[in-house]
Design a protein around this motif. Structure first.
Motif, PDB file in Angstrom:
ATOM      1  N   ILE A  73       0.813  -1.219   0.000  1.00 46.72           N
ATOM      2  CA  ILE A  73       0.000   0.000   0.000  1.00 46.72           C
ATOM      3  C   ILE A  73       0.857   1.285   0.000  1.00 46.72           C
ATOM      4  O   ILE A  73       0.641   2.160  -0.825  1.00 46.72           O
ATOM      5  CB  ILE A  73      -1.020  -0.005   1.163  1.00 46.72           C
ATOM      6  N   PRO A  74       1.872   1.383   0.909  1.00 41.59           N
ATOM      7  CA  PRO A  74       2.653   2.634   0.888  1.00 41.59           C
ATOM      8  C   PRO A  74       3.291   2.902  -0.475  1.00 41.59           C
ATOM      9  O   PRO A  74       3.259   4.040  -0.956  1.00 41.59           O
ATOM     10  CB  PRO A  74       3.728   2.397   1.955  1.00 41.59           C
ATOM     11  N   ALA A  75       3.847   1.851  -1.095  1.00 42.55           N
ATOM     12  CA  ALA A  75       4.470   2.024  -2.410  1.00 42.55           C
ATOM     13  C   ALA A  75       3.429   2.488  -3.425  1.00 42.55           C
ATOM     14  O   ALA A  75       3.695   3.381  -4.239  1.00 42.55           O
ATOM     15  CB  ALA A  75       5.119   0.729  -2.864  1.00 42.55           C
ATOM     16  N   ALA A  76       2.231   1.901  -3.356  1.00 40.47           N
ATOM     17  CA  ALA A  76       1.193   2.263  -4.316  1.00 40.47           C
ATOM     18  C   ALA A  76       0.712   3.698  -4.090  1.00 40.47           C
ATOM     19  O   ALA A  76       0.486   4.444  -5.042  1.00 40.47           O
ATOM     20  CB  ALA A  76       0.026   1.278  -4.233  1.00 40.47           C
ATOM     21  N   VAL A  77       0.584   4.083  -2.822  1.00 42.64           N
ATOM     22  CA  VAL A  77       0.137   5.452  -2.527  1.00 42.64           C
ATOM     23  C   VAL A  77       1.169   6.465  -3.020  1.00 42.64           C
ATOM     24  O   VAL A  77       0.827   7.555  -3.488  1.00 42.64           O
ATOM     25  CB  VAL A  77      -0.113   5.634  -1.009  1.00 42.64           C
ATOM     26  N   SER A  78       2.442   6.092  -2.959  1.00 41.26           N
ATOM     27  CA  SER A  78       3.492   7.038  -3.344  1.00 41.26           C
ATOM     28  C   SER A  78       3.453   7.380  -4.832  1.00 41.26           C
ATOM     29  O   SER A  78       4.105   8.333  -5.264  1.00 41.26           O
ATOM     30  CB  SER A  78       4.870   6.517  -2.948  1.00 41.26           C
ATOM     31  N   VAL A  79       2.677   6.613  -5.621  1.00 41.72           N
ATOM     32  CA  VAL A  79       2.513   6.959  -7.041  1.00 41.72           C
ATOM     33  C   VAL A  79       1.970   8.384  -7.164  1.00 41.72           C
ATOM     34  O   VAL A  79       2.307   9.127  -8.085  1.00 41.72           O
ATOM     35  CB  VAL A  79       1.560   5.949  -7.747  1.00 41.72           C
ATOM     36  N   LEU A  80       1.167   8.781  -6.184  1.00 45.15           N
ATOM     37  CA  LEU A  80       0.585  10.129  -6.153  1.00 45.15           C
ATOM     38  C   LEU A  80       1.659  11.214  -6.258  1.00 45.15           C
ATOM     39  O   LEU A  80       1.446  12.264  -6.854  1.00 45.15           O
ATOM     40  CB  LEU A  80      -0.197  10.289  -4.840  1.00 45.15           C
ATOM     41  N   GLU A  81       2.834  10.920  -5.682  1.00 42.83           N
ATOM     42  CA  GLU A  81       3.938  11.887  -5.720  1.00 42.83           C
ATOM     43  C   GLU A  81       4.419  12.148  -7.146  1.00 42.83           C
ATOM     44  O   GLU A  81       4.960  13.193  -7.437  1.00 42.83           O
ATOM     45  CB  GLU A  81       5.126  11.337  -4.919  1.00 42.83           C
ATOM     46  N   TYR A  82       4.252  11.136  -7.982  1.00 44.45           N
ATOM     47  CA  TYR A  82       4.815  11.235  -9.333  1.00 44.45           C
ATOM     48  C   TYR A  82       3.797  11.667 -10.365  1.00 44.45           C
ATOM     49  O   TYR A  82       4.119  11.838 -11.524  1.00 44.45           O
ATOM     50  CB  TYR A  82       5.430   9.891  -9.754  1.00 44.45           C
TER      51      TYR A  82
END
Lengths: 134, 229
Positions: A73-82
């Motif tokens: 989940i954290p890795a997937a949420v971090s897509v928002l940063e990009y």
């Protein structure tokens, strides 16, 4: 205590893998095998050679692997940063991902099926051959 | 009020929220059996919504979740457990697994190059998307080596894995594919670890095969990348 020990063993193999990866990268800069994959291979070798019992890692290992998706989940949420970097090409990238997955999946399925059939045919032939000799 | 804000911005709250959204996703999927409602996808989208609506500092929130993220490495190592439990089956099927992993890596790379040119994508973005079928650490190395952009690759790898784990089960259902070997290969070689998580959910054998496929597809991608320029 049992669970603590299992966590320790799993982390140990993880750290060993990372250390090995670091060493390999220092010696051969063009080769890149991730530490996690080396750790996985090391643990598998330890299990296969019976140096490590399945029971020594089973509870924690099974817990982690059967709830794997959660840890992404954290890795997937971090897509928002990009999203900002991707903005103009975002839709096209998604389209490429979807189409290429379908393309890959189709060919993987076909090639795996073909190999399985071929393998079984070869096995049958071998068996028939040995039957004949007998 | 200040105490309230402190609690809401604590690490425990972030992790609790993640757990709640994931459990909600699981409940939603169980109720509806609708494949788009994968707990991972539901939790991710809800958390993204929370960050945007509550105007949370993205970097701080992700640091709060680092306790969960920490397990990704040990988790890949732990795949030795399901693989070991199915080791006889894997030994028997090692040839189809190797072939499938290689085909998975090659077809993914070809599809990205062809479609990327067709869709008029930037060359640097195409390079960043090329290693998308492999696990993140391999993908990053490959991307940087062939001239991609690291952060785009990270995002694309995750998106690929999540999207694959959602659409492949739909294809499996439509085509009525039941062979766990094909389910495992299809998921592992296209959507690596998240695909493997899905495969483990469907069937223990499929999960173990997917775990092996993930390893070989990553290695195959790295090898093929040596020839890309």
């Amino acid at each position: 205590m049992k669970i603590i020990k299992q966590i320790f063993i799993i982390l140990l193999f993880y750290v060993l893998g990372e250390m090995a990866a670091f060493g390999i990268k220092a010696l051969f800069p063009t080769v890149f095998i991730p530490g996690t994959i080396i750790g996985l291979a090391l643990m598998l070798v330890a299990l296969l050679s019976k140096k490590l019992k399945l029971g020594d890692v089973d509870d924690v290992g099974s817990f982690l692997t059967s709830n794997m998706a959660f840890f992404f989940i954290p890795a997937a949420v971090s897509v928002l940063e990009y999203v900002n970097i991707l903005k103009t090409s975002f839709i096209r990238i998604i389209a490429i991902i979807v189409l290429s997955i379908i393309f890959s999946f189709t060919l993987v399925t076909l090639s795996v099926k073909a190999t399985i059939i071929l393998q079984e045919k070869l096995k049958k032939k071998k068996q028939e051959g040995s039957d004949h000799h007998a | 009020m200040i105490i309230m804000r402190e609690i809401l911005s604590s690490q425990a709250f972030g992790i609790m929220l993640t757990l709640v959204f994931y459990l909600f996703g699981g409940w939603l999927y169980k109720k509806t059996r609708f494949p788009l409602f994968s707990p991972l996808l539901v939790a991710t989208l809800l958390l993204m919504g929370y960050i945007l609506i509550a105007d949370i500092d993205m970097a701080v929130f992700l640091t709060d979740l680092s306790g969960i993220h920490l397990f990704l490495g040990p988790l890949i190592v732990s795949l030795a457990v399901p693989i070991m439990k199915q080791i006889d089956l894997i030994k028997k099927n090692i040839l189809p697994i190797l072939v499938g992993s290689f085909v998975g890596a090659v077809t993914s790379i070809i599809a990205v190059i062809v479609l990327g040119r067709w869709f008029n994508l930037d060359q640097a973005i195409i390079y960043s998307v090329i290693p998308k079928a492999s696990t993140t650490p391999i993908a990053i190395e490959v991307s940087e080596k062939i001239g991609g952009i690291r952060s785009i690759t990270v995002a694309v790898v995750v998106m690929t894995a999540v999207i694959g784990a959602v659409i492949i089960p739909i294809i499996l259902k439509i085509l009525k594919i039941k062979d766990p070997r094909i389910i495992g290969m299809g998921l592992g070689s296209t959507s690596q670890a998240v695909g493997t998580a899905k495969a483990l959910e469907i069937d223990a054998t499929a999960g173990a095969i997917s775990g092996v496929a993930l390893v070989f597809t990553g290695i195959a991608t790295a090898l093929i990348a040596l020839f890309i320029h």
